[in-house]
Write an enzyme that holds these catalytic residues in place. Structure first.
Site, PDB file in Angstrom:
ATOM      1  NE  ARG A  73       5.775  -4.086  -3.322  1.00 15.71           N
ATOM      2  CZ  ARG A  73       6.936  -3.714  -3.816  1.00 15.71           C
ATOM      3  NH1 ARG A  73       7.844  -4.617  -4.160  1.00 15.71           N
ATOM      4  NH2 ARG A  73       7.237  -2.440  -3.970  1.00 15.71           N
ATOM      5  CG  ASP A 106      11.484   0.967  -3.270  1.00 18.31           C
ATOM      6  OD1 ASP A 106      12.642   0.523  -3.342  1.00 18.31           O
ATOM      7  OD2 ASP A 106      10.544   0.534  -3.958  1.00 18.31           O
ATOM      8  CD  GLN A 107       9.431   6.394  -1.993  1.00 15.37           C
ATOM      9  OE1 GLN A 107      10.196   7.340  -2.126  1.00 15.37           O
ATOM     10  NE2 GLN A 107       8.905   5.770  -3.033  1.00 15.37           N
ATOM     11  CG  ASP A 155       9.907  -5.388  -7.193  1.00 19.45           C
ATOM     12  OD1 ASP A 155       9.884  -4.380  -6.470  1.00 19.45           O
ATOM     13  OD2 ASP A 155      10.757  -5.581  -8.088  1.00 19.45           O
ATOM     14  CG  ASN A 204      15.599   3.504  -3.608  1.00 20.27           C
ATOM     15  OD1 ASN A 204      16.521   2.709  -3.484  1.00 20.27           O
ATOM     16  ND2 ASN A 204      14.499   3.204  -4.265  1.00 20.27           N
ATOM     17  CD  GLU A 238       7.594  -1.052  -6.795  1.00 21.16           C
ATOM     18  OE1 GLU A 238       8.295  -0.100  -6.424  1.00 21.16           O
ATOM     19  OE2 GLU A 238       8.061  -2.149  -7.109  1.00 21.16           O
TER      20      GLU A 238
END
Length: 592
Positions: free
Chosen positions: A256, A388-389, A258, A392, A293
């Site tokens: 993945r 992240d969600q 970034d 953050n 991403e």
């Protein structure tokens, strides 16, 4: 066999050492147990030396001013980022699963985890002990948050500075290989999150030796990595070979990437295209999947060929589907969430993938995205939380803390059975209560800067206004310790019920949805019914039609026309006359 330009290479009598350092005229190789020896320099600024030493030997490089630096391509840093490197013969590992070829992408049910907080010990060895849990849950692929060696004792992983060295806090390289091997033995693929758009703020010695950065392009982290300027060929190879190293030597099943929007490259062949091309060539006939991403939502990176196979990147993390489901379940419309309110946005995310496809996104004030309706739904990774969600948010609180239980179950039933590739965040399956705030451990000067910067940023982060008390401080050990999963939670009460729900949903996906995904196209239909009820239908690869009817709202008993096909799952309630209840999701299937 794949060979590398960077890092020590075994030879008949010891190891060959190579260092890319065009900014230095002379370099000394300092191998433990031997006097420092001069390295030979070629006209391109590469330095070479041979030393008769075994694997396990520690070494460093001495610059003319006396600075002692680790190998930028170090395979192991037993004394953290400023200490000596250790020689590791990565191809000497004895694999239990040498014939593992991976799994088809359509079979993927992802599980994102952070090694340091996944278990109390926070190591690869400890994580192996939890693989049976993931297998029983029905997970088919693990995605590990970045492990590149970072400064200090704890970090999310996005401050790594030595990309070839798994951080020693998690164990030795062999421990990471053993984890991958153990996952493969259970039929579980393993992906790794890699960060090529920047280096962390402490411990990156490459700029002293080589043009790893450029003044021509800039990112939120400073000057961009040099992908198209003088010396860019070696800088590009440093990154590409790192990706090959993970795929070939560690036998990972995918990567993945970034924030690829921050890889700024004006070359004739963009790094992303060269990266994908070389990885796929090295992987041969293995199932290797590449995920991006991408804040810009460039649909072209996800293009399929005439056979429906990914030409470059397999899929993208789709924040858009997260945002529309988060807004529906929580009612939060602060910040960027304000752009994702409403049933039409939800329908578009389910039908097309991207909500914004060239239109101006109000929060950004600029256009975002490209048309994505022709892409198959399997080109998108969907989720209702990820690092992240959750991280953050000002307090690192999970969606289970801010959405009512019936709303959480409804959006779980929606995303886990939809044709997009689902991804769980560790502990989500039992509705874990442990937060996942940002944490790090730098030197005192950087720690102070992080604390001050985070304090300024918190006021604009989601969830800040909904809490009393001070938010967690990222630089103290207690913030990291609080993020460790409580595995006892899953065994009792509502947590056990939630885990049961996830197991049943995933079992249904594996038995009924996944076998029909190969060959699926981007043709889907969506409509808004009465009230806030939506209906979306996908034509699957075998010609069958999968339909979801969802009422993501508190209004109960909305009259609708019954969906066609046999019932697969009802989460919520349906009235005697077919009225759909509040927070109800109905899945049906029509055979061809």
């Amino acid at each position: 066999m794949t060979t590398y330009s960077f890092g020590p290479t075994p030879c008949d009598n010891g190891f060959e050492f190579r260092l890319w350092a065009p900014r230095q005229e002379t370099i000394l190789l300092d191998v433990e147990g031997r006097p420092p020896q001069p390295m030979e320099r070629d006209e391109k600024g590469w330095h070479f030396a041979h030393a008769p030493c075994p694997a396990g030997t520690r070494y460093a490089f001495l610059l003319p001013d006396g600075t002692r630096v680790p190998d930028p391509a170090s395979r192991h840093q037993p004394e953290d980022v400023h200490g000596p490197s250790e020689i590791v013969h990565t191809r000497a590992f004895s694999w239990m699963t040498p014939d593992w070829r991976g799994r088809a992408w359509e079979e993927t049910i992802l599980y994102e985890l952070h090694v340091g907080t996944f278990t109390p010990d926070g190591t690869f060895a400890a994580a192996i002990e939890r693989l049976d849990h993931l297998a029983a849950l029905g997970i088919t692929a693990i995605q590990i948050m970045p492990v590149a060696d970072f400064p200090g004792r704890r970090n999310w992983g996005y401050d790594g500075v030595l990309p070839y060295a798994p951080d020693s806090r998690y164990g030795r390289p062999e421990d990471m290989m053993a984890f991958i091997d153990a996952a493969h033995s259970r039929g579980i693929s393993v992906f790794l999150d890699v960060v090529y758009n920047h280096f962390g703020p402490d411990g990156n010695y490459l700029p002293l030796m080589a043009p790893i950065f450029t003044d021509s392009h800039h990112t939120p982290w400073g000057n961009a990595v040099n992908l198209d300027g003088e010396g860019a060929r070696d800088a590009r190879d440093f990154l590409i070979e790192n990706a090959l190293y993970w795929i070939v030597d560690y036998r990972l099943d995918g990567l993945r990437f970034d924030a690829v929007h921050a890889l700024i490259d004006d070359s004739e062949e963009h790094l992303l295209h060269e990266m994908a091309r070389r990885i796929r060539a090295a992987a041969g006939d293995r199932h290797v999947h590449l995920i991006v991403e991408n804040e810009e939502n460039d649909a072209r990176l996800l293009d399929r060929n005439g056979d429906g196979k990914a030409e470059t990147y397999t899929a993208q993390w789709n924040d858009d589907i997260h945002h529309v489901l988060h807004v529906a379940a929580t009612g939060e419309t602060t910040g960027y969430y304000a752009d994702y309110e409403g049933e039409e946005k939800l329908i578009r995310a389910l039908v097309d993938g991207f909500v914004f496809q060239g239109e101006t996104m109000p929060y950004r004030g600029t256009p975002r995205g490209e048309p994505s309706g022709e892409l198959p739904p399997t080109a998108f990774v969907s989720f209702i939380q990820n690092h992240d969600q959750v991280g953050n948010r000002a307090y690192g609180d999970r969606i289970g803390e801010i959405a009512k239980p019936e709303a959480l179950r409804a959006i779980a039933a929606l995303y886990l059975l939809a044709p997009q590739i689902p991804m769980l965040f560790m502990g989500e399956e039992w509705n874990a209560k442990t937060p996942f705030p940002y944490f790090c451990d730098f030197n005192e000067e950087l720690n102070t800067a992080v604390r001050e910067g985070r304090a300024k940023e918190l006021a604009r982060l989601p969830g800040f206004q909904d809490h009393d008390g001070e938010p967690p401080v990222p630089t103290v050990p207690e913030t990291f310790e609080a993020a460790k999963l409580d595995w006892e939670e899953r065994l009792s009460g509502d947590h056990a019920d939630h885990l049961s729900l996830y197991k049943r949903l995933i079992a249904l996906r594996r038995s009924t949805v996944i076998p029909r995904l190969p060959g699926i196209t981007g043709k889907a239909e969506g409509e808004r019914l009465a009230g806030k009820v939506i209906r979306v239908t996908w034509r699957l690869g075998d010609g069958s039609r999968l339909t979801v009817t969802a009422n993501l709202d508190d209004v109960d008993g909305v009259p609708i026309a019954a969906p066609a096909g046999r019932s697969l799952w009802i989460e919520g309630a349906v009235g005697a006359s077919g009225e759909i209840g509040a927070w109800t999701v109905i899945w049906t299937l029509e055979q061809p």
